[in-house]
Design an enzyme around this catalytic site. Sequence first.
Site, PDB file in Angstrom:
ATOM      1  N   LYS A 173       0.856  -1.184   0.000  1.00 30.56           N
ATOM      2  CA  LYS A 173       0.000   0.000   0.000  1.00 30.56           C
ATOM      3  C   LYS A 173       0.899   1.245   0.000  1.00 30.56           C
ATOM      4  CE  LYS A 173      -3.846  -2.368   0.323  1.00 30.56           C
ATOM      5  NZ  LYS A 173      -4.893  -2.361  -0.731  1.00 30.56           N
TER       6      LYS A 173
ATOM      7  N   HIS B 136       3.475  11.473  11.474  1.00 28.79           N
ATOM      8  CA  HIS B 136       2.516  11.306  12.573  1.00 28.79           C
ATOM      9  C   HIS B 136       2.981  10.232  13.559  1.00 28.79           C
ATOM     10  CE1 HIS B 136      -1.272  10.998  14.692  1.00 28.79           C
ATOM     11  NE2 HIS B 136      -1.392   9.721  14.347  1.00 28.79           N
TER      12      HIS B 136
ATOM     13  N   TYR C 299     -12.974   0.981  12.768  1.00 23.61           N
ATOM     14  CA  TYR C 299     -13.180   1.018  11.316  1.00 23.61           C
ATOM     15  C   TYR C 299     -12.213   0.078  10.615  1.00 23.61           C
ATOM     16  CZ  TYR C 299     -13.089   2.630   6.511  1.00 23.61           C
ATOM     17  OH  TYR C 299     -13.121   2.664   5.139  1.00 23.61           O
TER      18      TYR C 299
END
Length: 268
Positions: A138, A149, A186
Amino acid sequence: MASTGNDTKTESYSYPFADLADERTRNWPLVESPWNVSALLALYLLMVRYGPKWAARYKPLQLRVPLFCHSSAMVFLNGYICLELFSASRALDYSIGCQPCRVSYSPHEMRIAAAFWWFYISKIMEFADTAFFILRHKWTQLSFLHVYHHSTMFAFCWIFIKWLPTGSVYVPTMINSFVHVIMYGYYALSVLGPRTQKFLWWKSYLTGLQLLQFTIVLLWATQIVLQDCEYGSWLTPIGGAYMVPFLFMFGKFYVQKYRIPKVSKKTN
């Protein structure tokens, strides 16, 4: 009082503000030495740098079971952190606006320190997100925003667990852990296959929730500075400023991902 072996070991480290480190968490795992943090951060950045080159030699992996297990574990861990911080801070009648860091060994104060330590550990566990991206090829998700982050949050959490493990730190930590419950929930649902996809229409709201989180924390840190709160006079302004690049980068991502396609579709 005679110095103990741990005291001598701690004092042998040379880094800024070492003498101000909180005595309660000073010797906790992965807190005492700055070299632990440096080594873990270096390993993470090496994975980011060389992992994709290695993974590209092989077929991408699905990793549905590991992804589901990791995401589920993160949901429960962040839920535990959020509940511990909420219940312990209410028991201590903590102020939301300004709560000094008190060197107290009361059970509820230590619960807050322990919850924040687990929050710090969760930032190490989040490095697995990057490993999953690499192993699944990915590449687009392995962005500067993602790496910035994860790497900076880990370092920032070490600073707080080392120097200010209780007090007002509970507010942004509780907010962030709550957001991560929803976010990893999620992720867990998204790997269950096509049957769950129709229930995941709220993906765009996750980024919006993160933007709201950064805005709230920035405003909260600003009011702490303005009222000259005793908590973290040297760290809180840095923490507030730390939210600004997140607001910019997440805002840019939100616009590019969810707003621009909608505008383009209307004009076609």
